[in-house]
Write a protein that holds these residues in place. Structure first.
Motif, PDB file in Angstrom:
ATOM      1  N   ARG A  75      68.824 -49.119  35.883  1.00 22.29           N
ATOM      2  CA  ARG A  75      68.522 -48.386  37.105  1.00 22.29           C
ATOM      3  C   ARG A  75      69.614 -47.373  37.397  1.00 22.29           C
ATOM      4  NH1 ARG A  75      64.326 -49.248  36.015  1.00 22.29           N
ATOM      5  NH2 ARG A  75      63.005 -50.990  36.606  1.00 22.29           N
ATOM      6  N   ILE A  76      69.233 -46.317  38.103  1.00 20.28           N
ATOM      7  CA  ILE A  76      70.220 -45.326  38.513  1.00 20.28           C
ATOM      8  C   ILE A  76      71.320 -46.032  39.302  1.00 20.28           C
ATOM      9  CG2 ILE A  76      70.594 -43.397  40.105  1.00 20.28           C
ATOM     10  CD1 ILE A  76      67.927 -42.256  39.139  1.00 20.28           C
ATOM     11  N   GLY A  77      72.540 -45.744  38.936  1.00 18.24           N
ATOM     12  CA  GLY A  77      73.676 -46.362  39.613  1.00 18.24           C
ATOM     13  C   GLY A  77      74.265 -47.545  38.857  1.00 18.24           C
ATOM     14  N   ASP A  78      73.493 -48.106  37.919  1.00 26.20           N
ATOM     15  CA  ASP A  78      74.051 -49.167  37.083  1.00 26.20           C
ATOM     16  C   ASP A  78      75.262 -48.627  36.324  1.00 26.20           C
ATOM     17  OD1 ASP A  78      72.004 -50.819  37.877  1.00 26.20           O
ATOM     18  OD2 ASP A  78      71.106 -51.067  35.886  1.00 26.20           O
ATOM     19  N   LEU A  79      76.215 -49.507  36.103  1.00 28.71           N
ATOM     20  CA  LEU A  79      77.421 -49.121  35.372  1.00 28.71           C
ATOM     21  C   LEU A  79      77.441 -49.786  34.003  1.00 28.71           C
ATOM     22  CD1 LEU A  79      80.045 -49.444  38.251  1.00 28.71           C
ATOM     23  CD2 LEU A  79      79.026 -47.340  37.345  1.00 28.71           C
ATOM     24  N   VAL A 116      72.420 -42.235  35.216  1.00 28.14           N
ATOM     25  CA  VAL A 116      72.034 -41.190  36.168  1.00 28.14           C
ATOM     26  C   VAL A 116      70.572 -40.773  36.014  1.00 28.14           C
ATOM     27  CG1 VAL A 116      74.377 -40.297  36.502  1.00 28.14           C
ATOM     28  CG2 VAL A 116      72.971 -39.377  34.634  1.00 28.14           C
ATOM     29  N   LYS A 117      69.914 -41.296  34.956  1.00 26.74           N
ATOM     30  CA  LYS A 117      68.469 -41.079  34.818  1.00 26.74           C
ATOM     31  C   LYS A 117      67.878 -42.293  34.139  1.00 26.74           C
ATOM     32  CE  LYS A 117      64.946 -37.869  33.170  1.00 26.74           C
ATOM     33  NZ  LYS A 117      64.631 -36.544  32.623  1.00 26.74           N
ATOM     34  N   GLU A 118      66.799 -42.805  34.725  1.00 24.68           N
ATOM     35  CA  GLU A 118      66.199 -44.023  34.192  1.00 24.68           C
ATOM     36  C   GLU A 118      65.329 -43.735  32.978  1.00 24.68           C
ATOM     37  OE1 GLU A 118      64.402 -46.141  37.467  1.00 24.68           O
ATOM     38  OE2 GLU A 118      66.306 -46.255  38.536  1.00 24.68           O
ATOM     39  N   GLY A 119      64.930 -44.796  32.300  1.00 23.80           N
ATOM     40  CA  GLY A 119      64.228 -44.708  31.028  1.00 23.80           C
ATOM     41  C   GLY A 119      63.128 -43.666  30.947  1.00 23.80           C
ATOM     42  N   TYR A 120      63.169 -42.857  29.918  1.00 20.06           N
ATOM     43  CA  TYR A 120      62.121 -41.868  29.643  1.00 20.06           C
ATOM     44  C   TYR A 120      62.047 -41.684  28.141  1.00 20.06           C
ATOM     45  CZ  TYR A 120      65.980 -38.413  29.363  1.00 20.06           C
ATOM     46  OH  TYR A 120      67.117 -37.734  29.031  1.00 20.06           O
ATOM     47  N   ARG A 164      80.817 -32.973  27.254  1.00 24.04           N
ATOM     48  CA  ARG A 164      79.461 -32.521  27.591  1.00 24.04           C
ATOM     49  C   ARG A 164      79.400 -31.934  29.003  1.00 24.04           C
ATOM     50  NH1 ARG A 164      75.069 -34.554  24.228  1.00 24.04           N
ATOM     51  NH2 ARG A 164      76.019 -34.370  22.192  1.00 24.04           N
ATOM     52  N   PRO A 165      78.470 -31.013  29.210  1.00 22.31           N
ATOM     53  CA  PRO A 165      78.263 -30.511  30.579  1.00 22.31           C
ATOM     54  C   PRO A 165      77.980 -31.679  31.527  1.00 22.31           C
ATOM     55  CG  PRO A 165      76.951 -29.258  28.995  1.00 22.31           C
ATOM     56  CD  PRO A 165      77.559 -30.392  28.232  1.00 22.31           C
ATOM     57  N   ARG A 166      78.639 -31.661  32.671  1.00 18.23           N
ATOM     58  CA  ARG A 166      78.526 -32.730  33.671  1.00 18.23           C
ATOM     59  C   ARG A 166      78.880 -34.096  33.089  1.00 18.23           C
ATOM     60  NH1 ARG A 166      73.966 -30.388  33.684  1.00 18.23           N
ATOM     61  NH2 ARG A 166      72.785 -32.295  33.291  1.00 18.23           N
ATOM     62  N   ARG A 167      79.570 -34.082  31.952  1.00 22.33           N
ATOM     63  CA  ARG A 167      79.997 -35.328  31.277  1.00 22.33           C
ATOM     64  C   ARG A 167      78.822 -36.299  31.151  1.00 22.33           C
ATOM     65  NH1 ARG A 167      85.688 -37.319  33.057  1.00 22.33           N
ATOM     66  NH2 ARG A 167      86.124 -37.547  32.641  1.00 22.33           N
ATOM     67  N   THR A 168      77.663 -35.741  30.856  1.00 22.83           N
ATOM     68  CA  THR A 168      76.417 -36.507  30.832  1.00 22.83           C
ATOM     69  C   THR A 168      75.742 -36.350  29.477  1.00 22.83           C
ATOM     70  OG1 THR A 168      76.116 -36.215  33.212  1.00 22.83           O
ATOM     71  CG2 THR A 168      74.147 -36.720  31.930  1.00 22.83           C
ATOM     72  N   THR A 169      75.088 -37.436  29.022  1.00 19.95           N
ATOM     73  CA  THR A 169      74.357 -37.357  27.762  1.00 19.95           C
ATOM     74  C   THR A 169      73.078 -38.182  27.807  1.00 19.95           C
ATOM     75  OG1 THR A 169      74.578 -37.487  25.352  1.00 19.95           O
ATOM     76  CG2 THR A 169      75.399 -39.355  26.595  1.00 19.95           C
ATOM     77  N   HIS A 170      72.140 -37.827  26.917  1.00 15.86           N
ATOM     78  CA  HIS A 170      70.951 -38.659  26.687  1.00 15.86           C
ATOM     79  C   HIS A 170      71.359 -39.735  25.693  1.00 15.86           C
ATOM     80  CE1 HIS A 170      69.166 -34.966  28.131  1.00 15.86           C
ATOM     81  NE2 HIS A 170      69.524 -34.334  27.029  1.00 15.86           N
ATOM     82  N   TRP A 171      71.056 -40.970  26.018  1.00 13.81           N
ATOM     83  CA  TRP A 171      71.409 -42.063  25.091  1.00 13.81           C
ATOM     84  C   TRP A 171      70.279 -42.226  24.080  1.00 13.81           C
ATOM     85  CZ3 TRP A 171      76.299 -43.655  25.367  1.00 13.81           C
ATOM     86  CH2 TRP A 171      76.674 -44.692  24.513  1.00 13.81           C
ATOM     87  N   ASP A 172      70.163 -41.243  23.206  1.00 14.60           N
ATOM     88  CA  ASP A 172      69.015 -41.241  22.292  1.00 14.60           C
ATOM     89  C   ASP A 172      69.341 -41.948  20.981  1.00 14.60           C
ATOM     90  OD1 ASP A 172      70.763 -39.433  21.210  1.00 14.60           O
ATOM     91  OD2 ASP A 172      69.315 -37.807  21.000  1.00 14.60           O
TER      92      ASP A 172
END
Length: 154
Positions: free
Chosen positions: A45-49, A69-73, A21-29
């Motif tokens: 929280r942002i930064g949690d592993l 990298v992004k909190e709950g939405y 994925r771009p920026r190796r990032t995904t929405h955990w939907d």
DNA sequence: GCCAACGTTGGC
DNA sequence: GCCAACGTTGGC
């Protein structure tokens, strides 16, 4: 700073799909369990592993580490009639389901298999939710002690 | 509020 | 593919 374990089926979305994925990032939907939702909406929280765990596959186990990298939405897949995870009960004005964004930190050189984790279920990993009988929760908190121990196994 | 029925998860 | 465990739903 909290630690988590997040399950995904490699046939649906495995660690290599995340790496691509771009920026190796995904929405955990697509999470449709209230307890798991609450973790994402209220506690992550942002930064949690989190450990990235492959479930329902030939060799279940931890295969990588991701960072929030992004909190709950609101999980907008719940609003899409054509989506597999569509939920008519989720009103865009009062969303029922939430997601976070996670970014791949690293893929482990070798997976830490469920079998390996189980070897410690009465020792260093006593009480780990993943190892509890019948546990099906797709997102579980991991204690700092368990986190460190598992990292040492890697 | 109880609980049976049902669907899903996930290891094996 | 099987099935135990569990969450959710819905009738009462």
């Amino acid at each position: 700073m909290n630690y988590w374990l997040m399950k995904s089926e490699p046939e649906t979305f495995g660690i290599d799909a995340l790496a691509a994925r771009p920026r190796r990032t995904t929405h955990w939907d697509g999470v449709r369990n209230f307890q798991a939702r609450n973790f994402m909406r209220d506690q992550m929280r942002i930064g949690d592993l989190a450990f990235f765990y492959h479930s329902n596959c030939e060799e279940p186990g931890i295969v990588g580490i991701v960072k929030v990298v992004k909190e709950g939405y609101p999980d907008d897949s719940a609003f899409d009639r054509k989506d597999k995870h569509y939920d008519a009960e989720s009103d865009p004005n009062k969303p029922r389901w939430y997601m976070v964004d996670v970014q791949l930190q690293r893929k482990l050189k070798a997976p830490i298999t469920l079998a390996t984790l189980r070897e410690h279920s009465n020792g260093a990993l006593r009480g780990m939710l993943l190892l509890k009988r019948g546990n099906r929760l797709s997102i579980t908190p991991v204690s700092a002690a368990h986190w460190r121990f598992i990292l040492d196994l890697a």
